[in-house]
Scaffold this motif. Structure first.
Motif, mmCIF file in Angstrom:
data_model
loop_
_atom_site.group_PDB
_atom_site.id
_atom_site.type_symbol
_atom_site.label_atom_id
_atom_site.label_comp_id
_atom_site.label_asym_id
_atom_site.label_seq_id
_atom_site.Cartn_x
_atom_site.Cartn_y
_atom_site.Cartn_z
ATOM 1 N N ALA A 243 0.813 -1.216 0.000
ATOM 2 C CA ALA A 243 0.000 0.000 0.000
ATOM 3 C C ALA A 243 0.849 1.270 0.000
ATOM 4 O O ALA A 243 0.316 2.375 -0.095
ATOM 5 N N GLY A 244 2.151 1.130 0.095
ATOM 6 C CA GLY A 244 3.046 2.292 0.150
ATOM 7 C C GLY A 244 3.897 2.413 -1.094
ATOM 8 O O GLY A 244 3.594 1.826 -2.138
ATOM 9 N N PRO A 245 4.994 3.142 -0.990
ATOM 10 C CA PRO A 245 5.848 3.367 -2.163
ATOM 11 C C PRO A 245 6.711 2.155 -2.551
ATOM 12 O O PRO A 245 7.294 2.141 -3.628
ATOM 13 N N PHE A 246 6.777 1.145 -1.675
ATOM 14 C CA PHE A 246 7.632 -0.023 -1.933
ATOM 15 C C PHE A 246 6.757 -1.252 -2.165
ATOM 16 O O PHE A 246 6.750 -2.193 -1.380
ATOM 17 N N THR A 247 6.012 -1.237 -3.252
ATOM 18 C CA THR A 247 4.993 -2.255 -3.507
ATOM 19 C C THR A 247 5.553 -3.661 -3.683
ATOM 20 O O THR A 247 4.898 -4.634 -3.326
ATOM 21 N N THR A 248 6.747 -3.762 -4.229
ATOM 22 C CA THR A 248 7.397 -5.064 -4.399
ATOM 23 C C THR A 248 8.829 -4.967 -3.881
ATOM 24 O O THR A 248 9.379 -3.876 -3.732
ATOM 25 N N ASP A 249 9.421 -6.114 -3.630
ATOM 26 C CA ASP A 249 10.790 -6.145 -3.117
ATOM 27 C C ASP A 249 11.774 -5.967 -4.269
ATOM 28 O O ASP A 249 12.208 -6.930 -4.899
ATOM 29 N N GLU A 250 12.098 -4.718 -4.560
ATOM 30 C CA GLU A 250 13.067 -4.392 -5.605
ATOM 31 C C GLU A 250 14.281 -3.686 -5.000
ATOM 32 O O GLU A 250 14.889 -2.826 -5.629
ATOM 33 N N PHE A 251 14.619 -4.048 -3.764
ATOM 34 C CA PHE A 251 15.722 -3.408 -3.057
ATOM 35 C C PHE A 251 17.052 -4.046 -3.438
ATOM 36 O O PHE A 251 17.134 -5.238 -3.733
ATOM 37 N N SER A 252 18.081 -3.238 -3.407
ATOM 38 C CA SER A 252 19.450 -3.728 -3.544
ATOM 39 C C SER A 252 20.333 -2.857 -2.660
ATOM 40 O O SER A 252 19.893 -1.830 -2.139
ATOM 41 N N PHE A 253 21.558 -3.275 -2.517
ATOM 42 C CA PHE A 253 22.469 -2.614 -1.596
ATOM 43 C C PHE A 253 23.861 -2.536 -2.203
ATOM 44 O O PHE A 253 24.302 -3.486 -2.853
ATOM 45 N N THR A 254 24.517 -1.402 -1.996
ATOM 46 C CA THR A 254 25.916 -1.267 -2.406
ATOM 47 C C THR A 254 26.684 -0.489 -1.342
ATOM 48 O O THR A 254 26.093 0.204 -0.516
ATOM 49 N N CYS A 255 27.987 -0.625 -1.386
ATOM 50 C CA CYS A 255 28.881 0.202 -0.574
ATOM 51 C C CYS A 255 29.545 1.183 -1.533
ATOM 52 O O CYS A 255 30.218 0.766 -2.481
ATOM 53 N N GLU A 256 29.340 2.460 -1.305
ATOM 54 C CA GLU A 256 29.853 3.506 -2.186
ATOM 55 C C GLU A 256 30.916 4.317 -1.463
ATOM 56 O O GLU A 256 30.827 4.517 -0.247
ATOM 57 N N THR A 257 31.890 4.820 -2.196
ATOM 58 C CA THR A 257 32.927 5.667 -1.593
ATOM 59 C C THR A 257 32.520 7.135 -1.590
ATOM 60 O O THR A 257 33.203 7.968 -0.996
ATOM 61 N N VAL A 258 31.418 7.452 -2.239
ATOM 62 C CA VAL A 258 30.854 8.801 -2.260
ATOM 63 C C VAL A 258 29.447 8.706 -1.688
ATOM 64 O O VAL A 258 28.698 7.794 -2.051
ATOM 65 N N ARG A 259 29.110 9.625 -0.799
ATOM 66 C CA ARG A 259 27.758 9.621 -0.228
ATOM 67 C C ARG A 259 26.788 10.164 -1.273
ATOM 68 O O ARG A 259 26.798 11.350 -1.592
ATOM 69 N N LEU A 260 25.965 9.267 -1.824
ATOM 70 C CA LEU A 260 25.042 9.634 -2.885
ATOM 71 C C LEU A 260 23.803 10.321 -2.315
ATOM 72 O O LEU A 260 23.346 9.977 -1.223
ATOM 73 N N PRO A 261 23.232 11.267 -3.066
ATOM 74 C CA PRO A 261 22.023 11.940 -2.573
ATOM 75 C C PRO A 261 20.813 10.996 -2.658
ATOM 76 O O PRO A 261 20.723 10.162 -3.561
ATOM 77 N N ILE A 262 19.899 11.178 -1.728
ATOM 78 C CA ILE A 262 18.656 10.403 -1.732
ATOM 79 C C ILE A 262 17.782 10.938 -2.849
ATOM 80 O O ILE A 262 17.665 12.145 -3.047
ATOM 81 N N ASP A 263 17.147 10.029 -3.579
ATOM 82 C CA ASP A 263 16.243 10.418 -4.651
ATOM 83 C C ASP A 263 15.134 11.279 -4.063
ATOM 84 O O ASP A 263 14.613 10.992 -2.992
ATOM 85 N N GLU A 264 14.765 12.345 -4.757
ATOM 86 C CA GLU A 264 13.803 13.306 -4.214
ATOM 87 C C GLU A 264 12.456 12.691 -3.862
ATOM 88 O O GLU A 264 11.783 13.166 -2.960
ATOM 89 N N LYS A 265 12.052 11.591 -4.526
ATOM 90 C CA LYS A 265 10.768 10.989 -4.191
ATOM 91 C C LYS A 265 10.793 10.260 -2.842
ATOM 92 O O LYS A 265 9.758 9.951 -2.292
ATOM 93 N N TYR A 266 11.993 10.030 -2.288
ATOM 94 C CA TYR A 266 12.121 9.382 -0.976
ATOM 95 C C TYR A 266 12.691 10.323 0.078
ATOM 96 O O TYR A 266 12.882 9.934 1.221
ATOM 97 N N ALA A 267 12.954 11.558 -0.269
ATOM 98 C CA ALA A 267 13.626 12.499 0.630
ATOM 99 C C ALA A 267 12.673 13.284 1.528
ATOM 100 O O ALA A 267 12.994 14.363 1.972
ATOM 101 N N LYS A 268 11.528 12.744 1.809
ATOM 102 C CA LYS A 268 10.557 13.449 2.659
ATOM 103 C C LYS A 268 10.852 13.281 4.113
ATOM 104 O O LYS A 268 11.326 12.375 4.614
#
Length: 78
Positions: free
Chosen positions: A53-78
């Motif tokens: 019922a929310g923004p994460f309707t299906t399990d499409e998650f993944s994970f990485t380790c980045e050397t640069v802190r990436l900005p959060i996508d604006e649709k999730y930055a609330k």
């Protein structure tokens, strides 16, 4: 070098976690914990219904380790 734990959903950054100086090992441990918790939530029928019922309707998650802190996508930055 600092490694930032970066959680993605369908190709967009949802959250970036960590602290300055976080090692690759620490980052991977954090990522494994997040991915386990997410997978567990989608395996629970009641929680899966709530997630659908929310923004994460299906399990499409993944994970990485980045050397640069990436900005959060604006649709999730609330």
């Amino acid at each position: 070098m600092t490694y930032w734990a970066t959680l993605w959903y369908a190709g967009s950054v949802v959250i970036t976690l960590g602290t300055e100086g976080q090692t690759l090992n620490d980052c991977n441990m954090l990522g494994q914990t997040m991915m386990y918790d997410i997978a567990s939530a989608y395996m629970d029928p009641e929680m899966k219904e709530q997630l659908a019922a929310g923004p994460f309707t299906t399990d499409e998650f993944s994970f990485t380790c980045e050397t640069v802190r990436l900005p959060i996508d604006e649709k999730y930055a609330k």
